[in-house]
Design an enzyme around this catalytic site. Structure first.
Site, PDB file in Angstrom:
ATOM      1  N   GLY A  21       4.884  -1.016   2.839  1.00 46.13           N
ATOM      2  CA  GLY A  21       4.030   0.148   2.697  1.00 46.13           C
ATOM      3  C   GLY A  21       4.801   1.456   2.667  1.00 46.13           C
ATOM      4  O   GLY A  21       5.802   1.620   3.366  1.00 46.13           O
ATOM      5  N   HIS A  38       0.819  -1.218   0.000  1.00 45.75           N
ATOM      6  CA  HIS A  38       0.000   0.000   0.000  1.00 45.75           C
ATOM      7  C   HIS A  38       0.852   1.268   0.000  1.00 45.75           C
ATOM      8  O   HIS A  38       1.863   1.366   0.674  1.00 45.75           O
ATOM      9  CB  HIS A  38      -0.946   0.004   1.204  1.00 45.75           C
ATOM     10  CG  HIS A  38      -0.249  -0.142   2.532  1.00 45.75           C
ATOM     11  ND1 HIS A  38       0.270   0.912   3.233  1.00 45.75           N
ATOM     12  CD2 HIS A  38       0.019  -1.248   3.276  1.00 45.75           C
ATOM     13  CE1 HIS A  38       0.807   0.487   4.363  1.00 45.75           C
ATOM     14  NE2 HIS A  38       0.680  -0.827   4.417  1.00 45.75           N
ATOM     15  N   ASP A  39       0.428   2.223  -0.832  1.00 46.41           N
ATOM     16  CA  ASP A  39       1.005   3.564  -0.905  1.00 46.41           C
ATOM     17  C   ASP A  39       2.419   3.606  -1.468  1.00 46.41           C
ATOM     18  O   ASP A  39       3.083   4.642  -1.389  1.00 46.41           O
ATOM     19  CB  ASP A  39       0.982   4.242   0.479  1.00 46.41           C
ATOM     20  CG  ASP A  39      -0.416   4.283   1.069  1.00 46.41           C
ATOM     21  OD1 ASP A  39      -1.268   4.990   0.517  1.00 46.41           O
ATOM     22  OD2 ASP A  39      -0.650   3.585   2.079  1.00 46.41           O
TER      23      ASP A  39
END
Length: 267
Positions: free
Chosen positions: A141, A123-124
């Site tokens: 992340g 994520h991200d």
């Protein structure tokens, strides 16, 4: 241009938008909020879901999971996204997750990347252009990766780590600190072992630019300077360059990277 070609066994939600020339292989599943650009190929048994946008001319091989919810216990179903650019190769069993509300809410993958099997993009993550991620590379992340970066097989990158443009991480490297542009790192814990001279040559860097990157490497890693002293000396190099010189841009890129480092650099 021909319409999308979807195998009869694939499941494509009516809300999905597939560009002309898209090919979807057997048993693939495409969700309602997915947008796939022209001439992209989706292999057998892939699952593409969530708010996911994929550009044109990508090749996604079989058994990939693209756009699934982030592996973050704070995630509460917010409408976060995954954005993938153009002309990427994504090999078997890769997992690319959407972003989280705690960051910008978007995981981004640029253009012309070569992503080998079993790579995880969490994520991200912000992945630049023309990068190579070898088998089983894992980006945790919020990791940021610049353009033209090479990440070796079985390398793990800790959350929030940044890897600068043209850097290279060797096989099984454990990265818990930032890697400045142009540098080569290896090991667990990671250490800098020179700069990516062969990569710079292949990308058309002039002898003068390479010489300056070598000088930057010496200032950061070979001259016994503190980080602040090294930054001051690197800034002096840039002040000597005429406006518009590519070497000045290289110096500024290094200074910007060092100034933005949150986890400290591999040193």
């Amino acid at each position: 241009m021909s319409a999308a070609l979807v195998h009869p066994s694939a499941i494509v939600d009516p809300g999905a938008r597939l560009g002309a020339g898209v090919q979807v292989g057997p048993y693939a599943v495409i969700g309602a909020q997915v947008v796939i650009g022209e001439n992209t190929t989706v292999g057998a048994h892939c699952v593409i879901e969530g708010h996911t946008t994929i550009g044109r001319d990508n090749r996604i091989w079989q058994f990939c999971s693209i756009g699934a919810a982030p592996q973050d216990m704070k995630y509460a179903g917010e409408p976060t996204r995954l954005e993938i650019g153009e002309r990427n190769t994504i090999r078997e069993f890769c997992t690319f997750n959407r972003g989280t509300a705690q960051d910008g809410g978007v995981t981004r993958v640029g253009d012309d990347n070569w992503v080998m099997a079993y790579v995880h993009v969490a994520h991200d993550v912000q992945l630049g252009n023309r990068c190579i991620l070898a088998n089983n590379a894992t980006l945790a992340g919020h990791v940021q990766v610049g353009d033209w970066v090479i990440v070796g097989g079985l390398t793990g990158v800790h959350q929030f780590v940044k890897i600068g443009a043209h850097a290279m991480a060797g096989f099984q490297t454990a990265l818990s600190q930032d890697v400045p542009p142009f540098m080569m790192v290896d090991g667990n814990p990671a250490k800098v072992h020179g700069f990516n001279i062969e990569g710079l040559r292949r990308r058309g860097f002039s002898a003068e630019r390479i010489a300056q990157v070598k000088q930057i490497h010496r200032l950061l890693y070979r001259n016994g300077l503190t980080l602040e002293q090294a930054k001051a000396e690197i800034g002096t190099l840039g002040a000597l360059m005429p406006a518009g010189d590519e070497r000045a841009a290289d110096v500024q890129a290094m200074l910007d990277f060092l100034g933005a480092s949150r986890r400290g650099i591999v040193r």
